[in-house]
Design an enzyme around this catalytic site. Structure first.
Site, PDB file in Angstrom:
ATOM      1  N   GLU A 181      63.399  49.200  34.395  1.00 45.14           N
ATOM      2  CA  GLU A 181      61.943  49.485  34.534  1.00 45.14           C
ATOM      3  C   GLU A 181      62.041  48.637  32.917  1.00 45.14           C
ATOM      4  O   GLU A 181      62.630  48.521  32.000  1.00 45.14           O
ATOM      5  CB  GLU A 181      61.979  50.718  34.279  1.00 45.14           C
ATOM      6  CG  GLU A 181      61.834  52.073  35.095  1.00 45.14           C
ATOM      7  CD  GLU A 181      60.516  53.114  35.271  1.00 45.14           C
ATOM      8  OE1 GLU A 181      59.856  53.333  34.208  1.00 45.14           O
ATOM      9  OE2 GLU A 181      60.453  53.752  36.144  1.00 45.14           O
TER      10      GLU A 181
ATOM     11  N   ASP B  16      53.627  57.732  53.216  1.00 35.08           N
ATOM     12  CA  ASP B  16      53.179  57.978  52.481  1.00 35.08           C
ATOM     13  C   ASP B  16      52.584  57.684  50.680  1.00 35.08           C
ATOM     14  O   ASP B  16      52.403  57.484  50.298  1.00 35.08           O
ATOM     15  CB  ASP B  16      55.073  59.050  51.728  1.00 35.08           C
ATOM     16  CG  ASP B  16      54.667  60.037  50.307  1.00 35.08           C
ATOM     17  OD1 ASP B  16      53.820  60.951  50.549  1.00 35.08           O
ATOM     18  OD2 ASP B  16      55.353  60.193  49.137  1.00 35.08           O
TER      19      ASP B  16
END
Length: 206
Positions: free
Chosen positions: A120, A145
């Site tokens: 990240e 989803d």
């Protein structure tokens, strides 16, 4: 004496011609092999390019129907869903997508999640972290989803992705995803837009 000298000269001439002929054959063989090896390398490279292109086409064909079904029901643009699946899963080749059918890097908790190492962008640099990510039965389930996430938002903000759903075009939707902090990558929106334009994914929005 003169005859002997002529015979010697003829012999030397024959030897020189034989030597030159041998050199021509060896040089020709060398360059011929070199040309053949270059040809084989070019063919292998071309085959690799064609194989990768086919894999990408097959991936798009596989995820597009469910993305279009979600768009028809919930108005989340197919091009955005497909582009995110491509970017987040590296064309379905990431470990998370192959083992757990998670195409979008959606995090989760509990029994239907798995601890996974990822990268990240934090405070201006890429770092490696561990987090829990959802596990799905299929890619279609992952796509459904993802749509649910766009509609229901996050636990801290239910309308977090509302601008994505209401976007009038994929450029707006891509920027809305970045603004909503879907990913930490500061170039996330531009990467999605580039993928959509490169592979003409907006055709699936029609």
């Amino acid at each position: 004496m003169a005859k002997r000298r002529r015979r010697k000269m003829k012999l030397i001439t024959k030897l020189i011609i034989s030597f030159l002929s041998l050199m021509i054959v060896l040089v020709g063989a060398y360059f011929g092999r070199h040309a053949y090896m270059n040809y084989r390398l070019r063919m292998e490279q071309q085959q690799t390019i064609e194989r990768q292109a086919k894999e990408k086409r097959d991936f798009i064909k596989r995820v597009a129907p469910e993305a279009q079904r979600m768009q028809a029901k919930y108005h989340v643009m197919s091009s955005i869903t497909i582009a995110q699946a491509i970017l987040e899963s590296n064309w379905g080749k990431s470990q998370l997508s192959k083992e757990d059918n998670n195409l979008f890097g959606i995090k989760g908790t509990g029994a239907n999640s798995k601890l996974f190492t990822t990268r990240e962008y934090v405070n201006g640099q890429w770092i490696t972290i561990k987090g829990r990510f959802k596990v799905y039965d299929s890619w279609d389930a992952s796509i459904a989803d993802h749509t649910r996430l766009m509609l229901e938002g996050t636990y801290y903000k239910s309308d977090n992705y509302e601008p994505v759903v209401k976007a009038q075009n994929y450029q707006e939707a891509a920027q809305a995803l970045q603004d909503a902090n879907y990913a930490t990558d500061p170039n996330y929106a531009q990467k999605l837009i580039q993928i959509i334009q490169t592979y003409d994914l907006d055709q699936y929005d029609r």
